[in-house]
Design a protein around this motif. Structure first.
Motif, mmCIF file in Angstrom:
data_model
loop_
_atom_site.group_PDB
_atom_site.id
_atom_site.type_symbol
_atom_site.label_atom_id
_atom_site.label_comp_id
_atom_site.label_asym_id
_atom_site.label_seq_id
_atom_site.Cartn_x
_atom_site.Cartn_y
_atom_site.Cartn_z
ATOM 1 N N VAL A 72 0.857 -1.185 0.000
ATOM 2 C CA VAL A 72 0.000 0.000 0.000
ATOM 3 C C VAL A 72 0.889 1.228 0.000
ATOM 4 O O VAL A 72 1.704 1.405 0.908
ATOM 5 C CB VAL A 72 -0.941 0.025 1.223
ATOM 6 N N VAL A 73 0.757 2.088 -1.018
ATOM 7 C CA VAL A 73 1.515 3.336 -1.095
ATOM 8 C C VAL A 73 0.534 4.507 -1.050
ATOM 9 O O VAL A 73 -0.674 4.334 -1.193
ATOM 10 C CB VAL A 73 2.379 3.401 -2.363
ATOM 11 N N GLY A 96 9.586 -15.967 -5.234
ATOM 12 C CA GLY A 96 8.419 -16.693 -5.696
ATOM 13 C C GLY A 96 7.091 -16.096 -5.285
ATOM 14 O O GLY A 96 6.069 -16.789 -5.310
ATOM 15 N N PHE A 97 7.051 -14.830 -4.905
ATOM 16 C CA PHE A 97 5.804 -14.168 -4.539
ATOM 17 C C PHE A 97 5.294 -13.300 -5.678
ATOM 18 O O PHE A 97 6.061 -12.798 -6.504
ATOM 19 C CB PHE A 97 6.021 -13.259 -3.325
ATOM 20 N N ARG A 98 3.996 -13.081 -5.663
ATOM 21 C CA ARG A 98 3.378 -12.047 -6.479
ATOM 22 C C ARG A 98 3.034 -10.868 -5.578
ATOM 23 O O ARG A 98 2.852 -11.037 -4.383
ATOM 24 C CB ARG A 98 2.118 -12.579 -7.155
ATOM 25 N N MET A 99 2.924 -9.693 -6.166
ATOM 26 C CA MET A 99 2.643 -8.490 -5.389
ATOM 27 C C MET A 99 1.301 -7.899 -5.797
ATOM 28 O O MET A 99 1.006 -7.743 -6.983
ATOM 29 C CB MET A 99 3.749 -7.450 -5.611
ATOM 30 N N LEU A 100 0.474 -7.568 -4.810
ATOM 31 C CA LEU A 100 -0.767 -6.835 -5.042
ATOM 32 C C LEU A 100 -0.558 -5.406 -4.568
ATOM 33 O O LEU A 100 -0.155 -5.173 -3.429
ATOM 34 C CB LEU A 100 -1.933 -7.476 -4.281
ATOM 35 N N LEU A 101 -0.857 -4.431 -5.424
ATOM 36 C CA LEU A 101 -0.562 -3.028 -5.135
ATOM 37 C C LEU A 101 -1.845 -2.230 -4.954
ATOM 38 O O LEU A 101 -2.778 -2.334 -5.752
ATOM 39 C CB LEU A 101 0.258 -2.433 -6.295
ATOM 40 N N SER A 102 -1.883 -1.418 -3.892
ATOM 41 C CA SER A 102 -3.008 -0.517 -3.653
ATOM 42 C C SER A 102 -2.475 0.883 -3.399
ATOM 43 O O SER A 102 -1.375 1.059 -2.869
ATOM 44 C CB SER A 102 -3.839 -0.970 -2.441
ATOM 45 N N ASN A 103 -3.277 1.879 -3.750
ATOM 46 C CA ASN A 103 -2.881 3.279 -3.631
ATOM 47 C C ASN A 103 -3.903 4.014 -2.759
ATOM 48 O O ASN A 103 -5.085 4.076 -3.103
ATOM 49 C CB ASN A 103 -2.810 3.903 -5.028
ATOM 50 N N SER A 104 -3.450 4.579 -1.640
ATOM 51 C CA SER A 104 -4.376 5.267 -0.725
ATOM 52 C C SER A 104 -4.661 6.698 -1.150
ATOM 53 O O SER A 104 -5.527 7.353 -0.553
ATOM 54 C CB SER A 104 -3.812 5.266 0.690
ATOM 55 N N PRO A 112 -7.556 1.961 5.828
ATOM 56 C CA PRO A 112 -8.038 0.730 6.488
ATOM 57 C C PRO A 112 -8.806 -0.189 5.549
ATOM 58 O O PRO A 112 -8.658 -1.419 5.613
ATOM 59 C CB PRO A 112 -8.926 1.253 7.629
ATOM 60 N N GLY A 113 -9.624 0.401 4.661
ATOM 61 C CA GLY A 113 -10.375 -0.429 3.724
ATOM 62 C C GLY A 113 -9.465 -1.147 2.743
ATOM 63 O O GLY A 113 -9.719 -2.314 2.385
ATOM 64 N N LEU A 114 -8.395 -0.481 2.307
ATOM 65 C CA LEU A 114 -7.439 -1.129 1.413
ATOM 66 C C LEU A 114 -6.738 -2.286 2.118
ATOM 67 O O LEU A 114 -6.540 -3.355 1.533
ATOM 68 C CB LEU A 114 -6.405 -0.116 0.933
ATOM 69 N N VAL A 123 -3.504 -12.175 1.234
ATOM 70 C CA VAL A 123 -2.070 -11.905 1.147
ATOM 71 C C VAL A 123 -1.400 -12.489 2.385
ATOM 72 O O VAL A 123 -1.999 -12.585 3.461
ATOM 73 C CB VAL A 123 -1.773 -10.389 1.042
ATOM 74 N N GLU A 124 -0.144 -12.872 2.238
ATOM 75 C CA GLU A 124 0.568 -13.501 3.348
ATOM 76 C C GLU A 124 1.303 -12.486 4.216
ATOM 77 O O GLU A 124 1.756 -12.815 5.318
ATOM 78 C CB GLU A 124 1.542 -14.540 2.797
ATOM 79 N N GLY A 125 1.427 -11.269 3.736
ATOM 80 C CA GLY A 125 2.065 -10.209 4.496
ATOM 81 C C GLY A 125 1.818 -8.883 3.810
ATOM 82 O O GLY A 125 1.379 -8.829 2.656
ATOM 83 N N LEU A 126 2.094 -7.790 4.526
ATOM 84 C CA LEU A 126 1.819 -6.452 4.008
ATOM 85 C C LEU A 126 3.030 -5.538 4.168
ATOM 86 O O LEU A 126 3.711 -5.579 5.194
ATOM 87 C CB LEU A 126 0.642 -5.820 4.749
ATOM 88 N N ILE A 127 3.268 -4.711 3.164
ATOM 89 C CA ILE A 127 4.200 -3.590 3.258
ATOM 90 C C ILE A 127 3.363 -2.339 3.066
ATOM 91 O O ILE A 127 2.621 -2.225 2.079
ATOM 92 C CB ILE A 127 5.299 -3.679 2.191
ATOM 93 N N VAL A 128 3.456 -1.401 3.999
ATOM 94 C CA VAL A 128 2.567 -0.242 3.997
ATOM 95 C C VAL A 128 3.365 1.039 4.165
ATOM 96 O O VAL A 128 4.241 1.124 5.024
ATOM 97 C CB VAL A 128 1.514 -0.339 5.130
ATOM 98 N N VAL A 129 3.054 2.034 3.331
ATOM 99 C CA VAL A 129 3.490 3.411 3.571
ATOM 100 C C VAL A 129 2.289 4.108 4.198
ATOM 101 O O VAL A 129 1.320 4.417 3.499
ATOM 102 C CB VAL A 129 3.900 4.119 2.270
ATOM 103 N N PRO A 130 2.289 4.354 5.500
ATOM 104 C CA PRO A 130 1.091 4.907 6.145
ATOM 105 C C PRO A 130 0.768 6.303 5.626
ATOM 106 O O PRO A 130 1.654 7.138 5.429
ATOM 107 C CB PRO A 130 1.478 4.947 7.636
#
Length: 345
Positions: A72-73, A96-104, A112-114, A123-130
């Motif tokens: 999430v960026v 071996g992962f794929r990435m799902l990208l969301s834009n806030s 929070p909805g994203l 998803v197995e984990g999250l990387i977030v730019v708050p």
């Protein structure tokens, strides 16, 4: 021989053939201590027999996992976040992962909805730019998946993060302008509630204090969210009777807005700012830019997340903070006329 799956052998396949756990396989492949030589030989023999490839490690460690991580960026139109996303994708693909990208879209109430949507997609984990300083929704997400923050630190969360040397970079770039003789430097900043905005103002202020100069409060503009706002703020500053002799901008969009204002007004003031950007070296303006590897922020964040996934069945590692270094790059010559003027003020 153990039958291969259609998608290739997994770490669990290697473990079954070697009669060890998947975690032991992971330790052997990372050359971790505490594994006997006999076990290492069995694992390497199984890897050779199955033709297992290391880049499937993280996905294989979570049996039945989706093989996806979420990112999430705050503004995908900003080249910084595009580069960060490419860094995440590079490491995700390696493992071996794929990435799902969301834009806030920098809307804290949208984030929070994203996050919930990505968790619903397993998803197995999250990387977030708050997008803001309130992070309770991230604490809730951490009950389901590991979360790593990028570019901004956790607020009340016990989790990993990857940051830029915001304070140091701003101080060094401002110090360059001060060394050129400028004492009336305008500050054009993003919202002060953001960590980056606050840290870069702190660095700007510290550089002044180190040479015994107090910044002029009338030259500080904060809360600028895009290049258009930065352009308006710069034009307003340039219209003052005692205008600044140099500008400091806290990100690339603000720098671009300031440069557009200088062009429209016919002024040629030195500009210092965070983030290098395309064509900065051919504009013919005196530019002092804080440069860093935005891709590396994404790579480091992905590595921290995948490391947590690899330790999923163990006690989790302590929270870690990684800082990506900055360096100052200068284009064009300092404006001596403006420097002389600043000395006379």
């Amino acid at each position: 021989m153990t039958a291969r799956r259609a998608g290739g052998p997994t770490m669990h396949d290697v473990g079954r053939l070697a009669q060890v756990s998947a975690m032991t396989v992971s330790r052997v492949l990372k050359n971790a201590p505490g594994v006997s030589e006999a076990t290492r030989e069995k694992v390497f023999a199984a890897v050779e027999e199955l033709g297992y490839r290391r880049n499937q490690t993280a996905r294989s460690l979570r049996l039945g996992g989706s093989g996806m991580i979420g990112l999430v960026v705050t503004n995908l139109a900003n080249p910084f976040y595009s580069r960060l996303a490419l860094g995440v994708q590079e490491v995700a693909t390696e493992y071996g992962f794929r990435m799902l990208l969301s834009n806030s879209a920098e809307q804290a109430d949208r984030e929070p909805g994203l996050i919930d949507g990505l968790i619903d997609h397993q998803v197995e984990g999250l990387i977030v730019v708050p997008a803001g300083s309130r992070q309770q929704h991230l604490a809730a997400a951490m009950r389901h998946v590991p979360v790593v923050l990028a570019a901004r630190p956790p607020a009340g969360l016990d989790t990993d993060c990857v940051l830029v040397e915001d304070f140091h970079g701003a101080r060094e770039a401002t110090a360059c302008l001060l060394a050129d003789g400028h004492s009336r430097i305008a500050f054009l900043g993003n919202p002060p509630a953001l960590y980056t905005g606050a840290e870069r103002l702190r660095g700007f202020w510290a550089a002044h204090e180190e040479v015994g100069i107090e910044p002029d409060h009338t030259l500080i503009r904060q809360g600028l969210t895009d290049s258009a706002a930065a352009e308006r703020a710069t034009l307003e500053l340039l219209g003052q009777a005692d205008r600044p002799t140099a500008l400091f901008c806290t990100n690339n969009r603000i720098s671009q807005g300031a440069i557009r204002a200088l062009y429209k007004s016919g002024a040629s003031l030195p500009v210092a700012g965070f983030d290098d950007f395309d064509l900065s070296d051919v504009l013919g303006l005196p530019l002092t830019l804080v440069s860093y590897d935005a891709d590396e922020i994404g790579r480091q964040a992905a590595r921290l997340l995948i490391d947590r996934l690899e330790h999923d069945d163990e006690a989790p590692p302590a929270s870690r903070r990684v800082t990506v270094p900055t360096r100052v790059v200068r284009y064009g010559a300092p404006s001596t006329d403006d420097a002389d003027r600043s000395r006379r003020v």
